[in-house]
Design a protein around this motif. Structure first.
Motif, PDB file in Angstrom:
ATOM      1  N   ILE A 163      -9.022  -6.394 -11.439  1.00 55.27           N
ATOM      2  CA  ILE A 163      -8.236  -5.815 -10.342  1.00 55.27           C
ATOM      3  C   ILE A 163      -6.755  -5.740 -10.717  1.00 55.27           C
ATOM      4  O   ILE A 163      -5.881  -5.795  -9.860  1.00 55.27           O
ATOM      5  CB  ILE A 163      -8.437  -6.588  -9.023  1.00 55.27           C
ATOM      6  N   ARG A 164      -6.494  -5.603 -12.017  1.00 57.04           N
ATOM      7  CA  ARG A 164      -5.113  -5.562 -12.479  1.00 57.04           C
ATOM      8  C   ARG A 164      -4.345  -4.398 -11.862  1.00 57.04           C
ATOM      9  O   ARG A 164      -3.160  -4.535 -11.519  1.00 57.04           O
ATOM     10  CB  ARG A 164      -5.065  -5.491 -14.006  1.00 57.04           C
ATOM     11  N   ARG A 165      -4.982  -3.260 -11.693  1.00 57.90           N
ATOM     12  CA  ARG A 165      -4.269  -2.113 -11.122  1.00 57.90           C
ATOM     13  C   ARG A 165      -3.867  -2.386  -9.662  1.00 57.90           C
ATOM     14  O   ARG A 165      -2.802  -1.935  -9.217  1.00 57.90           O
ATOM     15  CB  ARG A 165      -5.104  -0.839 -11.218  1.00 57.90           C
ATOM     16  N   VAL A 166      -4.715  -3.073  -8.928  1.00 60.23           N
ATOM     17  CA  VAL A 166      -4.360  -3.437  -7.552  1.00 60.23           C
ATOM     18  C   VAL A 166      -3.165  -4.378  -7.545  1.00 60.23           C
ATOM     19  O   VAL A 166      -2.232  -4.234  -6.749  1.00 60.23           O
ATOM     20  CB  VAL A 166      -5.564  -4.077  -6.831  1.00 60.23           C
ATOM     21  N   GLU A 167      -3.166  -5.328  -8.458  1.00 60.14           N
ATOM     22  CA  GLU A 167      -2.038  -6.252  -8.557  1.00 60.14           C
ATOM     23  C   GLU A 167      -0.755  -5.527  -8.935  1.00 60.14           C
ATOM     24  O   GLU A 167       0.322  -5.815  -8.394  1.00 60.14           O
ATOM     25  CB  GLU A 167      -2.368  -7.351  -9.570  1.00 60.14           C
ATOM     26  N   LEU A 168      -0.843  -4.572  -9.857  1.00 58.56           N
ATOM     27  CA  LEU A 168       0.331  -3.783 -10.221  1.00 58.56           C
ATOM     28  C   LEU A 168       0.859  -2.992  -9.033  1.00 58.56           C
ATOM     29  O   LEU A 168       2.072  -2.842  -8.851  1.00 58.56           O
ATOM     30  CB  LEU A 168      -0.012  -2.829 -11.371  1.00 58.56           C
ATOM     31  N   MET A 169      -0.050  -2.463  -8.214  1.00 58.12           N
ATOM     32  CA  MET A 169       0.350  -1.699  -7.033  1.00 58.12           C
ATOM     33  C   MET A 169       1.214  -2.527  -6.095  1.00 58.12           C
ATOM     34  O   MET A 169       2.104  -1.991  -5.413  1.00 58.12           O
ATOM     35  CB  MET A 169      -0.901  -1.208  -6.300  1.00 58.12           C
ATOM     36  N   LEU A 170       0.971  -3.839  -6.063  1.00 55.77           N
ATOM     37  CA  LEU A 170       1.686  -4.718  -5.144  1.00 55.77           C
ATOM     38  C   LEU A 170       3.011  -5.230  -5.701  1.00 55.77           C
ATOM     39  O   LEU A 170       3.786  -5.853  -4.971  1.00 55.77           O
ATOM     40  CB  LEU A 170       0.792  -5.906  -4.775  1.00 55.77           C
ATOM     41  N   GLU A 171       3.264  -4.961  -6.970  1.00 51.43           N
ATOM     42  CA  GLU A 171       4.526  -5.399  -7.559  1.00 51.43           C
ATOM     43  C   GLU A 171       5.678  -4.499  -7.118  1.00 51.43           C
ATOM     44  O   GLU A 171       5.458  -3.364  -6.688  1.00 51.43           O
ATOM     45  CB  GLU A 171       4.415  -5.387  -9.082  1.00 51.43           C
ATOM     46  N   PRO A 172       6.922  -4.976  -7.207  1.00 55.42           N
ATOM     47  CA  PRO A 172       8.068  -4.113  -6.897  1.00 55.42           C
ATOM     48  C   PRO A 172       8.002  -2.818  -7.705  1.00 55.42           C
ATOM     49  O   PRO A 172       7.749  -2.837  -8.910  1.00 55.42           O
ATOM     50  CB  PRO A 172       9.272  -4.968  -7.294  1.00 55.42           C
ATOM     51  N   GLY A 173       8.193  -1.712  -7.043  1.00 56.75           N
ATOM     52  CA  GLY A 173       8.085  -0.420  -7.700  1.00 56.75           C
ATOM     53  C   GLY A 173       6.703   0.194  -7.595  1.00 56.75           C
ATOM     54  O   GLY A 173       6.494   1.325  -8.039  1.00 56.75           O
ATOM     55  N   GLY A 174       5.756  -0.531  -7.021  1.00 52.75           N
ATOM     56  CA  GLY A 174       4.440   0.038  -6.745  1.00 52.75           C
ATOM     57  C   GLY A 174       3.601   0.341  -7.957  1.00 52.75           C
ATOM     58  O   GLY A 174       2.703   1.184  -7.902  1.00 52.75           O
ATOM     59  N   GLY A 175       3.853  -0.313  -9.092  1.00 55.36           N
ATOM     60  CA  GLY A 175       2.997  -0.104 -10.253  1.00 55.36           C
ATOM     61  C   GLY A 175       3.386   1.060 -11.127  1.00 55.36           C
ATOM     62  O   GLY A 175       2.629   1.453 -12.001  1.00 55.36           O
ATOM     63  N   GLY A 176       4.553   1.658 -10.897  1.00 59.91           N
ATOM     64  CA  GLY A 176       4.983   2.750 -11.767  1.00 59.91           C
ATOM     65  C   GLY A 176       5.463   3.951 -10.991  1.00 59.91           C
ATOM     66  O   GLY A 176       5.395   3.991  -9.766  1.00 59.91           O
ATOM     67  N   PRO A 177       5.953   4.971 -11.698  1.00 55.37           N
ATOM     68  CA  PRO A 177       6.473   6.165 -11.031  1.00 55.37           C
ATOM     69  C   PRO A 177       5.356   6.946 -10.340  1.00 55.37           C
ATOM     70  O   PRO A 177       4.195   6.878 -10.730  1.00 55.37           O
ATOM     71  CB  PRO A 177       7.085   6.979 -12.180  1.00 55.37           C
ATOM     72  N   ARG A 178       5.740   7.690  -9.320  1.00 50.29           N
ATOM     73  CA  ARG A 178       4.773   8.516  -8.614  1.00 50.29           C
ATOM     74  C   ARG A 178       5.260   9.958  -8.571  1.00 50.29           C
ATOM     75  O   ARG A 178       6.441  10.246  -8.771  1.00 50.29           O
ATOM     76  CB  ARG A 178       4.525   8.002  -7.204  1.00 50.29           C
TER      77      ARG A 178
END
Length: 251
Positions: free
Chosen positions: A21-36
């Motif tokens: 579930i690493r991508r879910v964890e990244l989503m919750l980090e500041p910045g939302g896991g990367g540019p959108r």
């Protein structure tokens, strides 16, 4: 993260692996896991790593394709039952309550809501209910955080440009009853519904719709999991959003 969320995530990692579930964890980090994408700026959550594709081929993914095929095959019966519901069971329709607004000229008849089927609709629109249950609910393709409903835009109604909450589910439209003069725009590209056919799009991208016709426009909307999400991610996302709603309410 609440203790309940931490425990749920830990259980998923324990069953499927530390990186499941690493991508879910990244989503919750500041910045939302990367540019959108610029036209996803209004979405609350963007799960990183999903294809930033506004429009999807309804038959282009193995997971939703059977749902598409079943709905399109059942369209004649679905349209007939919808007409009977609109004329004889208008009380089953209500003003649609989007998380941003409520519109009386945007009516909804729910088949799935709050994590389960709406049993009352089985006797009103039985064909759509049966197809939804068999091909989406029982197969765990529907996103339990969202819903399925007949979406009816009255003549002259429009839905203002907006982004929905996230990109980890996608929106399937079966065009049930479509007058001339209707359209939907997603990420700047406008398409028309073709009666009896499906459209599939990522509603984290800005989108809008209008009915310029002389009778109501109705589609059957189904919120499906994005086919690029995994089983562990779906478990984690369901636990996460459910816990957020428990504290903050829907939205």
């Amino acid at each position: 993260m609440t203790p309940e969320m931490e425990n749920a995530f830990a259980a998923i990692r324990g069953e499927y692996g530390a990186d499941s579930i690493r991508r879910v964890e990244l989503m919750l980090e500041p910045g939302g896991g990367g540019p959108r994408h610029p036209l996803q700026q209004g979405a609350k959550w963007i799960l990183p790593g999903l294809s930033p594709t506004p429009w999807h081929d309804p038959r282009g993914h193995p997971e939703p394709a059977p749902v598409v095929e079943a709905l399109e095959a059942a369209h004649p019966a679905i349209k007939e039952e919808l007409a009977a519901a609109w004329s004889g069971h208008r009380e089953a329709f209500s003003g649609y309550e989007h998380y941003l607004t409520r519109q009386d000229d945007w009516q909804a008849l729910y088949l799935y809501r709050g994590g389960g089927l709406v049993e009352e609709s089985a006797g009103i629109v039985p064909t759509a209910y049966k197809v939804l249950d068999e091909f989406a609910v029982r197969m765990d393709k529907i996103c339990p955080l969202l819903e399925c409903h007949f979406s009816t835009l009255l003549p002259g109604a429009s839905i203002a440009p907006h982004c929905d909450l996230w990109n980890f589910s996608i929106n399937l439209h079966l065009a049930v009853d479509i007058p001339d003069g209707c359209g939907i725009t997603v990420a700047g590209e406008t398409r028309s519904w073709v009666e009896g056919k499906c459209l599939l799009f990522d509603y984290s991208f800005e989108h809008e719709a209008h009915n310029g016709g002389d009778r109501p426009r109705t589609c059957l909307l189904v919120d499906l999991w994005h086919p690029e999400t995994t089983g562990p991610e779906r478990q984690a996302l369901t636990a996460l959003i459910s816990e957020i709603r428990r504290f903050m309410g829907p939205g």
